[in-house]
Design a protein around this motif. Structure first.
Motif, PDB file in Angstrom:
ATOM      1  N   GLY A   1       2.913  -5.360  17.602  1.00  0.00           N
ATOM      2  CA  GLY A   1       3.433  -4.015  17.360  1.00  0.00           C
ATOM      3  C   GLY A   1       3.646  -3.746  15.879  1.00  0.00           C
ATOM      4  N   VAL A   2       4.099  -4.740  15.152  1.00  0.00           N
ATOM      5  CA  VAL A   2       4.312  -4.557  13.708  1.00  0.00           C
ATOM      6  C   VAL A   2       2.970  -4.274  13.019  1.00  0.00           C
ATOM      7  N   PHE A   3       1.940  -5.058  13.358  1.00  0.00           N
ATOM      8  CA  PHE A   3       0.638  -4.880  12.686  1.00  0.00           C
ATOM      9  C   PHE A   3       0.007  -3.539  13.064  1.00  0.00           C
ATOM     10  N   MET A   4       0.141  -3.158  14.333  1.00  0.00           N
ATOM     11  CA  MET A   4      -0.416  -1.860  14.742  1.00  0.00           C
ATOM     12  C   MET A   4       0.347  -0.728  14.063  1.00  0.00           C
ATOM     13  N   ARG A   5       1.657  -0.835  13.955  1.00  0.00           N
ATOM     14  CA  ARG A   5       2.424   0.254  13.304  1.00  0.00           C
ATOM     15  C   ARG A   5       2.133   0.284  11.800  1.00  0.00           C
ATOM     16  N   MET A   6       1.866  -0.868  11.203  1.00  0.00           N
ATOM     17  CA  MET A   6       1.426  -0.854   9.795  1.00  0.00           C
ATOM     18  C   MET A   6       0.114  -0.066   9.678  1.00  0.00           C
ATOM     19  N   ALA A   7      -0.801  -0.334  10.611  1.00  0.00           N
ATOM     20  CA  ALA A   7      -2.100   0.365  10.586  1.00  0.00           C
ATOM     21  C   ALA A   7      -1.906   1.868  10.787  1.00  0.00           C
ATOM     22  N   ILE A   8      -0.982   2.236  11.679  1.00  0.00           N
ATOM     23  CA  ILE A   8      -0.728   3.663  11.949  1.00  0.00           C
ATOM     24  C   ILE A   8      -0.120   4.335  10.714  1.00  0.00           C
ATOM     25  N   LEU A   9       0.836   3.669  10.067  1.00  0.00           N
ATOM     26  CA  LEU A   9       1.451   4.255   8.860  1.00  0.00           C
ATOM     27  C   LEU A   9       0.409   4.404   7.761  1.00  0.00           C
ATOM     28  N   LYS A  10      -0.433   3.399   7.603  1.00  0.00           N
ATOM     29  CA  LYS A  10      -1.498   3.489   6.583  1.00  0.00           C
ATOM     30  C   LYS A  10      -2.398   4.686   6.876  1.00  0.00           C
ATOM     31  N   LEU A  11      -2.801   4.828   8.137  1.00  0.00           N
ATOM     32  CA  LEU A  11      -3.715   5.922   8.483  1.00  0.00           C
ATOM     33  C   LEU A  11      -3.060   7.287   8.208  1.00  0.00           C
ATOM     34  N   LEU A  12      -1.809   7.438   8.648  1.00  0.00           N
ATOM     35  CA  LEU A  12      -1.181   8.768   8.554  1.00  0.00           C
ATOM     36  C   LEU A  12      -0.723   9.098   7.141  1.00  0.00           C
ATOM     37  N   LEU A  13      -0.272   8.087   6.398  1.00  0.00           N
ATOM     38  CA  LEU A  13       0.348   8.364   5.091  1.00  0.00           C
ATOM     39  C   LEU A  13      -0.631   8.188   3.932  1.00  0.00           C
ATOM     40  N   LEU A  14      -1.697   7.421   4.160  1.00  0.00           N
ATOM     41  CA  LEU A  14      -2.590   7.108   3.037  1.00  0.00           C
ATOM     42  C   LEU A  14      -4.002   7.640   3.257  1.00  0.00           C
TER      43      LEU A  14
ATOM     44  N   LEU B   1       0.817  -1.229   0.000  1.00  0.00           N
ATOM     45  CA  LEU B   1       0.000   0.000   0.000  1.00  0.00           C
ATOM     46  C   LEU B   1       0.842   1.267   0.000  1.00  0.00           C
ATOM     47  N   LEU B   2       2.049   1.205   0.559  1.00  0.00           N
ATOM     48  CA  LEU B   2       2.875   2.413   0.727  1.00  0.00           C
ATOM     49  C   LEU B   2       4.130   2.341  -0.151  1.00  0.00           C
ATOM     50  N   HIS B   3       4.005   1.706  -1.343  1.00  0.00           N
ATOM     51  CA  HIS B   3       5.192   1.455  -2.174  1.00  0.00           C
ATOM     52  C   HIS B   3       5.886   2.738  -2.624  1.00  0.00           C
ATOM     53  N   ASP B   4       5.134   3.855  -2.667  1.00  0.00           N
ATOM     54  CA  ASP B   4       5.747   5.109  -3.132  1.00  0.00           C
ATOM     55  C   ASP B   4       6.093   6.058  -1.975  1.00  0.00           C
ATOM     56  N   LYS B   5       6.085   5.533  -0.749  1.00  0.00           N
ATOM     57  CA  LYS B   5       6.327   6.394   0.424  1.00  0.00           C
ATOM     58  C   LYS B   5       7.728   6.165   0.991  1.00  0.00           C
ATOM     59  N   LEU B   6       8.249   7.228   1.606  1.00  0.00           N
ATOM     60  CA  LEU B   6       9.570   7.142   2.239  1.00  0.00           C
ATOM     61  C   LEU B   6       9.521   7.762   3.634  1.00  0.00           C
ATOM     62  N   LEU B   7      10.017   7.016   4.594  1.00  0.00           N
ATOM     63  CA  LEU B   7      10.029   7.475   5.995  1.00  0.00           C
ATOM     64  C   LEU B   7      11.458   7.660   6.460  1.00  0.00           C
ATOM     65  N   ILE B   8      11.641   8.579   7.408  1.00  0.00           N
ATOM     66  CA  ILE B   8      12.954   8.746   8.048  1.00  0.00           C
ATOM     67  C   ILE B   8      12.782   8.521   9.544  1.00  0.00           C
ATOM     68  N   THR B   9      13.691   7.743  10.144  1.00  0.00           N
ATOM     69  CA  THR B   9      13.678   7.603  11.605  1.00  0.00           C
ATOM     70  C   THR B   9      14.799   8.451  12.198  1.00  0.00           C
ATOM     71  N   LEU B  10      14.490   9.055  13.342  1.00  0.00           N
ATOM     72  CA  LEU B  10      15.420   9.949  14.028  1.00  0.00           C
ATOM     73  C   LEU B  10      15.331   9.606  15.522  1.00  0.00           C
ATOM     74  N   PHE B  11      16.182   8.674  15.945  1.00  0.00           N
ATOM     75  CA  PHE B  11      16.110   8.166  17.330  1.00  0.00           C
ATOM     76  C   PHE B  11      17.282   8.715  18.139  1.00  0.00           C
ATOM     77  N   PHE B  12      16.969   9.634  19.050  1.00  0.00           N
ATOM     78  CA  PHE B  12      17.993  10.196  19.929  1.00  0.00           C
ATOM     79  C   PHE B  12      18.215   9.333  21.171  1.00  0.00           C
ATOM     80  N   GLU B  13      17.396   8.277  21.319  1.00  0.00           N
ATOM     81  CA  GLU B  13      17.575   7.332  22.431  1.00  0.00           C
ATOM     82  C   GLU B  13      17.592   5.924  21.858  1.00  0.00           C
ATOM     83  N   ALA B  14      18.161   5.002  22.619  1.00  0.00           N
ATOM     84  CA  ALA B  14      18.283   3.608  22.173  1.00  0.00           C
ATOM     85  C   ALA B  14      16.910   2.954  22.008  1.00  0.00           C
ATOM     86  N   SER B  15      16.859   1.994  21.117  1.00  0.00           N
ATOM     87  CA  SER B  15      15.621   1.238  20.915  1.00  0.00           C
ATOM     88  C   SER B  15      15.944  -0.094  20.264  1.00  0.00           C
ATOM     89  N   THR B  16      15.326  -1.141  20.750  1.00  0.00           N
ATOM     90  CA  THR B  16      15.367  -2.431  20.040  1.00  0.00           C
ATOM     91  C   THR B  16      14.051  -2.636  19.297  1.00  0.00           C
TER      92      THR B  16
END
Ligand code: CP
Length: 292
Positions: free
Chosen positions: A277-290, A33-48
């Motif tokens: 978390g992966v499925f919820m973040r997919m849903a969030i990206l779809k909502l915000l970007l599409l 669904l988001l094949h033409d979208k590009l995201l940038i991550t900017l993490f100032f703190e550690a994360s796994t």
């Protein structure tokens, strides 16, 4: 342009849509669904979990993702956060995912109104995607019926952005919330507060254990982590055969937050939270970007 600073940015209808989309994504691998979208991550703190989960979610939907490591960026040469962000925005991303130690950073960047900002954890104020994936995990576990369910949040609540965002969202969803912590870990709250974990075990449907962050406290509260664990670790001896869903946002401190034995108990859904978390973040990206 819609941002996600905290879950209050989403209407009830949008939260229902997120839960529906996450469930569908979990059942059936979605198209790109988001094949033409590009995201940038900017993490100032550690994360796994959060950073990799966003990357997996973006890639599952066909989006590209670029990571800027602030420890190797021009922030080290004195560039301000706003200037770093403005320069990233000049490259026309479809969203920036940010984690920062200061509570108001995501809002400050969102106020610049250049690209959708997604809060991946800010100070002790908000971690909205964790709150939403926890909600999804509880809704799934209770077959959609979470209203009036009782959750105990256990541990270092005052330092926890997971607790802050979670409390706001769970209240909104009609859940009962109990806080369980030693006094210095307890925030000012109008919620029922308990010092002893054993006092709430017969009242709750869910326990959300949080990481003990003894290092964040100036005064020594416990002689060591064993003394803390003695009172707050979720063990099989404490849980007995009670039908309680056990959650933890991670990272789990084994045998301090939750015992080894409980981590393999079917009531413990820590890795299910990561999976969801992966499925919820997919849903969030779809909502915000599409959809927005
Ligand atoms: N739950 C969570 O925020 O984990 P990370 O710090 O590993 O992203």
């Amino acid at each position: 342009m819609q941002h996600l600073v905290d879950t209050s940015d989403f209407s009830d209808k949008q939260i229902a849509q997120l839960l529906e989309d996450a469930k569908n994504f979990k059942t059936k691998r979605p198209p790109q669904l988001l094949h033409d979208k590009l995201l940038i991550t900017l993490f100032f703190e550690a994360s796994t979990r959060t950073r990799s989960s966003f990357e997996v979610a973006a890639k599952r939907l066909g989006a590209s993702i670029v990571h800027l490591d602030p420890s190797r960026s021009s922030a080290k040469k004195g560039e301000s956060l706003e200037d770093t962000f403005a320069n990233l925005c000049a490259m026309d991303p479809d969203g920036v995912i940010v984690r920062h130690s200061e509570n108001n950073t995501p809002q400050r960047l969102a106020d610049m109104q250049t690209t959708p900002v997604i809060n991946a954890g800010a100070g002790n104020y908000a971690h909205p995607t964790q709150a939403l994936l926890d909600l999804f995990t509880m809704v799934e576990h209770f077959n959609g019926d979470i209203k009036d369910k009782t959750i105990a949040i256990v541990g270092d609540i005052s330092n926890s952005r997971v607790a802050s965002s979670g409390i706001r969202l769970m209240k909104r969803m009609g859940m009962n919330i109990l806080l369980v912590a030693p006094k210095p870990f307890m925030p000012k709250s109008d919620l029922p507060c308990y010092e002893k974990l054993d006092d709430v075990l017969d009242k709750v449907d869910v326990i959300m254990s949080l990481r003990a962050q003894l290092e964040r406290h100036e005064t020594e509260l416990f002689e060591n982590y064993d003394a803390y664990a003695n009172q707050y670790c979720i063990t099989k001896e404490r849980m007995k055969n009670r039908n309680i869903l056990l959650l933890h946002p991670g990272p789990v401190m084994r045998n301090i937050d939750i015992s080894d034995e409980m981590l393999t108990d079917p009531r413990c859904k820590v890795l299910e939270q990561v999976n969801n978390g992966v499925f919820m973040r997919m849903a969030i990206l779809k909502l915000l970007l599409l959809d927005s």
